[in-house]
Structures are given as C-alpha cells and as structure tokens.
Design a protein around this motif. Structure first.
Motif, PDB file in Angstrom:
ATOM      1  N   VAL A  51      -0.660   6.364  17.412  1.00  0.00           N
ATOM      2  CA  VAL A  51       0.350   7.227  18.016  1.00  0.00           C
ATOM      3  C   VAL A  51       1.102   7.960  16.921  1.00  0.00           C
ATOM      4  CG1 VAL A  51       0.634   5.870  20.118  1.00  0.00           C
ATOM      5  CG2 VAL A  51       1.968   5.284  18.126  1.00  0.00           C
ATOM      6  N   SER A  52       1.557   9.139  17.243  1.00  0.00           N
ATOM      7  CA  SER A  52       2.383   9.905  16.326  1.00  0.00           C
ATOM      8  C   SER A  52       3.747  10.078  16.958  1.00  0.00           C
ATOM      9  CB  SER A  52       1.782  11.277  16.044  1.00  0.00           C
ATOM     10  OG  SER A  52       0.584  11.132  15.346  1.00  0.00           O
ATOM     11  N   GLY A  53       4.771   9.778  16.221  1.00  0.00           N
ATOM     12  CA  GLY A  53       6.111   9.948  16.730  1.00  0.00           C
ATOM     13  C   GLY A  53       6.379   9.019  17.899  1.00  0.00           C
ATOM     14  N   LEU A  54       7.180   9.475  18.844  1.00  0.00           N
ATOM     15  CA  LEU A  54       7.569   8.661  19.982  1.00  0.00           C
ATOM     16  C   LEU A  54       6.880   9.096  21.263  1.00  0.00           C
ATOM     17  CD1 LEU A  54      11.389   8.496  19.233  1.00  0.00           C
ATOM     18  CD2 LEU A  54       9.651   6.815  18.665  1.00  0.00           C
ATOM     19  N   ALA A  55       5.928  10.026  21.177  1.00  0.00           N
ATOM     20  CA  ALA A  55       5.297  10.558  22.385  1.00  0.00           C
ATOM     21  C   ALA A  55       4.565   9.481  23.175  1.00  0.00           C
ATOM     22  CB  ALA A  55       4.341  11.686  22.019  1.00  0.00           C
ATOM     23  N   PHE A  96       0.822  -1.207   0.000  1.00  0.00           N
ATOM     24  CA  PHE A  96       0.000   0.000   0.000  1.00  0.00           C
ATOM     25  C   PHE A  96       0.857   1.259   0.000  1.00  0.00           C
ATOM     26  CE2 PHE A  96      -3.313  -2.894   0.664  1.00  0.00           C
ATOM     27  CZ  PHE A  96      -4.531  -2.230   0.541  1.00  0.00           C
ATOM     28  N   LYS A  97       0.338   2.265  -0.664  1.00  0.00           N
ATOM     29  CA  LYS A  97       1.008   3.570  -0.745  1.00  0.00           C
ATOM     30  C   LYS A  97       1.199   4.130   0.669  1.00  0.00           C
ATOM     31  CE  LYS A  97       0.501   8.165  -2.677  1.00  0.00           C
ATOM     32  NZ  LYS A  97      -0.154   9.182  -1.912  1.00  0.00           N
ATOM     33  N   GLY A  98       2.392   4.618   0.940  1.00  0.00           N
ATOM     34  CA  GLY A  98       2.678   5.249   2.209  1.00  0.00           C
ATOM     35  C   GLY A  98       3.116   4.312   3.314  1.00  0.00           C
ATOM     36  N   TYR A  99       3.152   3.009   3.040  1.00  0.00           N
ATOM     37  CA  TYR A  99       3.578   2.030   4.047  1.00  0.00           C
ATOM     38  C   TYR A  99       5.041   2.274   4.400  1.00  0.00           C
ATOM     39  CZ  TYR A  99       5.002  -2.543   5.893  1.00  0.00           C
ATOM     40  OH  TYR A  99       5.516  -3.568   6.652  1.00  0.00           O
ATOM     41  N   LEU A 100       5.339   2.360   5.707  1.00  0.00           N
ATOM     42  CA  LEU A 100       6.713   2.584   6.145  1.00  0.00           C
ATOM     43  C   LEU A 100       7.326   1.359   6.815  1.00  0.00           C
ATOM     44  CD1 LEU A 100       6.383   6.173   7.661  1.00  0.00           C
ATOM     45  CD2 LEU A 100       7.283   5.524   5.411  1.00  0.00           C
ATOM     46  N   GLY A 101       6.486   0.474   7.331  1.00  0.00           N
ATOM     47  CA  GLY A 101       7.021  -0.719   7.972  1.00  0.00           C
ATOM     48  C   GLY A 101       6.065  -1.264   9.005  1.00  0.00           C
ATOM     49  N   ALA A 102       6.318  -2.498   9.404  1.00  0.00           N
ATOM     50  CA  ALA A 102       5.499  -3.152  10.422  1.00  0.00           C
ATOM     51  C   ALA A 102       6.328  -4.247  11.067  1.00  0.00           C
ATOM     52  CB  ALA A 102       4.237  -3.745   9.806  1.00  0.00           C
ATOM     53  N   ASN A 149       6.208 -10.204  31.076  1.00  0.00           N
ATOM     54  CA  ASN A 149       5.284 -11.331  31.087  1.00  0.00           C
ATOM     55  C   ASN A 149       4.001 -10.877  30.405  1.00  0.00           C
ATOM     56  OD1 ASN A 149       3.909 -13.654  31.552  1.00  0.00           O
ATOM     57  ND2 ASN A 149       3.672 -13.347  33.747  1.00  0.00           N
ATOM     58  N   ASP A 150       3.941 -11.010  29.124  1.00  0.00           N
ATOM     59  CA  ASP A 150       2.825 -10.498  28.333  1.00  0.00           C
ATOM     60  C   ASP A 150       2.334 -11.613  27.416  1.00  0.00           C
ATOM     61  OD1 ASP A 150       1.016  -9.036  26.869  1.00  0.00           O
ATOM     62  OD2 ASP A 150       2.469  -7.622  26.078  1.00  0.00           O
ATOM     63  N   SER A 151       1.054 -11.932  27.477  1.00  0.00           N
ATOM     64  CA  SER A 151       0.519 -12.992  26.624  1.00  0.00           C
ATOM     65  C   SER A 151      -0.061 -12.441  25.329  1.00  0.00           C
ATOM     66  CB  SER A 151      -0.552 -13.777  27.388  1.00  0.00           C
ATOM     67  OG  SER A 151      -1.650 -12.929  27.691  1.00  0.00           O
ATOM     68  N   LEU A 152      -0.004 -11.139  25.150  1.00  0.00           N
ATOM     69  CA  LEU A 152      -0.560 -10.524  23.944  1.00  0.00           C
ATOM     70  C   LEU A 152       0.449 -10.530  22.799  1.00  0.00           C
ATOM     71  CD1 LEU A 152      -2.274  -7.362  25.469  1.00  0.00           C
ATOM     72  CD2 LEU A 152      -3.365  -9.488  24.774  1.00  0.00           C
ATOM     73  N   HIS A 153      -0.081 -10.618  21.586  1.00  0.00           N
ATOM     74  CA  HIS A 153       0.701 -10.364  20.377  1.00  0.00           C
ATOM     75  C   HIS A 153       0.465  -8.898  20.013  1.00  0.00           C
ATOM     76  CE1 HIS A 153       0.866 -14.728  20.053  1.00  0.00           C
ATOM     77  NE2 HIS A 153       1.692 -14.613  19.035  1.00  0.00           N
ATOM     78  N   HIS A 154       1.509  -8.209  19.591  1.00  0.00           N
ATOM     79  CA  HIS A 154       1.395  -6.806  19.226  1.00  0.00           C
ATOM     80  C   HIS A 154       1.878  -6.624  17.793  1.00  0.00           C
ATOM     81  CE1 HIS A 154       0.977  -5.949  23.530  1.00  0.00           C
ATOM     82  NE2 HIS A 154       2.001  -6.764  23.699  1.00  0.00           N
ATOM     83  N   VAL A 155       1.175  -5.803  17.041  1.00  0.00           N
ATOM     84  CA  VAL A 155       1.620  -5.428  15.705  1.00  0.00           C
ATOM     85  C   VAL A 155       1.821  -3.918  15.708  1.00  0.00           C
ATOM     86  CG1 VAL A 155       1.072  -5.356  13.248  1.00  0.00           C
ATOM     87  CG2 VAL A 155       0.354  -7.310  14.625  1.00  0.00           C
ATOM     88  N   VAL A 156       3.015  -3.497  15.345  1.00  0.00           N
ATOM     89  CA  VAL A 156       3.321  -2.084  15.207  1.00  0.00           C
ATOM     90  C   VAL A 156       3.410  -1.817  13.710  1.00  0.00           C
ATOM     91  CG1 VAL A 156       4.948  -0.238  15.752  1.00  0.00           C
ATOM     92  CG2 VAL A 156       4.641  -2.149  17.343  1.00  0.00           C
ATOM     93  N   MET A 157       2.598  -0.875  13.212  1.00  0.00           N
ATOM     94  CA  MET A 157       2.543  -0.594  11.775  1.00  0.00           C
ATOM     95  C   MET A 157       2.607   0.913  11.563  1.00  0.00           C
ATOM     96  SD  MET A 157      -0.273  -2.047   9.059  1.00  0.00           S
ATOM     97  CE  MET A 157       0.260  -3.728   9.309  1.00  0.00           C
ATOM     98  N   ALA A 158       3.429   1.343  10.619  1.00  0.00           N
ATOM     99  CA  ALA A 158       3.595   2.772  10.366  1.00  0.00           C
ATOM    100  C   ALA A 158       3.321   3.115   8.904  1.00  0.00           C
ATOM    101  CB  ALA A 158       5.010   3.207  10.741  1.00  0.00           C
ATOM    102  N   PHE A 159       2.687   4.263   8.724  1.00  0.00           N
ATOM    103  CA  PHE A 159       2.424   4.823   7.398  1.00  0.00           C
ATOM    104  C   PHE A 159       2.891   6.269   7.376  1.00  0.00           C
ATOM    105  CE2 PHE A 159      -0.258   1.139   7.292  1.00  0.00           C
ATOM    106  CZ  PHE A 159      -0.310   0.773   5.957  1.00  0.00           C
ATOM    107  N   ASP A 160       3.079   6.799   6.182  1.00  0.00           N
ATOM    108  CA  ASP A 160       3.624   8.148   6.058  1.00  0.00           C
ATOM    109  C   ASP A 160       2.630   9.254   6.400  1.00  0.00           C
ATOM    110  OD1 ASP A 160       1.982   8.092   3.816  1.00  0.00           O
ATOM    111  OD2 ASP A 160       3.567   8.604   2.391  1.00  0.00           O
ATOM    112  N   SER A 161       1.340   8.932   6.494  1.00  0.00           N
ATOM    113  CA  SER A 161       0.341   9.959   6.791  1.00  0.00           C
ATOM    114  C   SER A 161      -0.936   9.308   7.309  1.00  0.00           C
ATOM    115  CB  SER A 161       0.019  10.763   5.531  1.00  0.00           C
ATOM    116  OG  SER A 161      -0.660   9.944   4.595  1.00  0.00           O
ATOM    117  N   ASP A 162      -1.781  10.129   7.905  1.00  0.00           N
ATOM    118  CA  ASP A 162      -3.098   9.642   8.343  1.00  0.00           C
ATOM    119  C   ASP A 162      -3.892   9.111   7.154  1.00  0.00           C
ATOM    120  OD1 ASP A 162      -2.995  10.206  11.168  1.00  0.00           O
ATOM    121  OD2 ASP A 162      -3.197  12.329  10.686  1.00  0.00           O
TER     122      ASP A 162
END
Length: 185
Positions: free
Chosen positions: A97-101, A34-40, A52-65
């Motif tokens: 989230v935006s940035g590292l805040a 997809f257009k604007g995909y930066l990584g995941a 100790n976390d039983s959850l799976h997490h997906v971090v996904m970034a795009f270049d814009s809203d």
C-alpha cells in the motif's frame, strides 16, 4: 519518491505464538538496519479492541519501492522467513500500500481506482481526530507520569490499530458514495 508500506498477515500455529513473535521481533530488528527503513510494527491478535482476528499482522514501511525491494530480496529476510516457517500455517497474505489509501478500499469488493488524496486526507482526519481525542480522555491522566516518548508510543500504537481495523473501515462504509464519486478503474 514516496514511502511504501507492506502489510503481511500470517496464521500462527496454535501454541507457537511466543516463538513466532520472537522471530518476528528479530526480523523487524534486522529490517531496521536496511537503507530506507522507516518503521515496522507487529500487531498481535487481540491488540485491537472489538476485533476477533486470529492473524498476526506486520506493518512495515520503507522510504521507496527500491528500498522495500532491497529488503524483500535480501538473504537476511530469507533467513528470517525460514526461521518463522515452523510456526506458521498457510500462505502469507501480503498487501502493498502507498500512503493511507488502503484504509479507504472496501473489503471484499473488486478493486476500484483510489479516491483522490484530498478525500483520503479528509477521511483520515475525521478518523484520527476523534480517536486521539477519546484516547486522551480515557488514558490522559493515567499516562501523565510516563515519559513523553512512551506516551506517544502508546497513543500512536492505539491510533494505528484502531484506525486500521475499526475506525477507518467504518468511515469508509459511511462515506463510500462520497469517496468514490467519479472514480473508475
């Protein structure tokens, strides 16, 4: 325009981890087209030391809203989510989230106005510098024979995981009075 990141946390049914991870790898590969995909990145339980976390997490970034919204509203994403549905329990926990805040937002407390970006940058550096330094001390000799791209991949994955679940939350607790001095919502 600014990069945007979404963190999705899911509870996977016991015994369905491999199937869920396979589907998530396919969803991430589709998002990459997809257009604007930066990584995941898929963070599996146990990927972070000391958590100790039983959850799976997906971090996904795009270049814009707009790019993120196009992905989120796409039929391809809907198909991927339908394929993952048999392997998960409950609702997704989704944080935009935006940035590292987001690293500086105290958990379990009412939302506050984010700290100034320069303070976030200082705290980020205070976390990343020693984390990278220690990782290179511990793993540097082991990784020397590996190709450069693989060394960078391993170190950055470890830094992101450690920063997100260990280092940044601790720094935020320690530096909270300074971070949030003068901020109001």
């Amino acid at each position: 325009m600014h990069a945007v990141t979404v963190l999705i946390s899911r509870q996977v049914k016991p015994g369905c981890e491999a199937e869920f991870e396979r589907v998530m790898d396919q969803i991430i590969a589709t998002a990459a087209t997809f257009k604007g995909y930066l990584g995941a990145h898929l963070v599996r339980p146990g990927d972070e030391q000391g958590v100790n976390d039983s959850l799976h997490h997906v971090v996904m970034a795009f270049d814009s809203d707009a790019s993120l919204e196009a992905w989120q509203n796409s039929p391809a994403r809907a198909l991927g989510l339908a394929a993952a549905a048999p392997f998960i329990e409950g609702q997704a926990l989704i944080r935009h989230v935006s940035g590292l805040a987001h690293w500086c937002q105290p958990r379990g407390e009412p939302r506050q106005a984010p700290p100034p970006r320069w303070k976030v940058a200082v705290v980020t550096w205070l976390g990343i510098f020693p984390t990278v330094f220690v990782l290179f001390l511990l793993l540097g000799d082991l990784l020397v024979p590996w190709p450069l791209w693989l060394r960078i991949l391993v170190i950055t994955l470890l830094v992101v995981g450690l920063m997100t679940w260990v280092v940044a939350p601790q720094l935020t607790r320690w530096l909270r009075p300074w971070l949030y001095a003068g901020t109001t919502k």
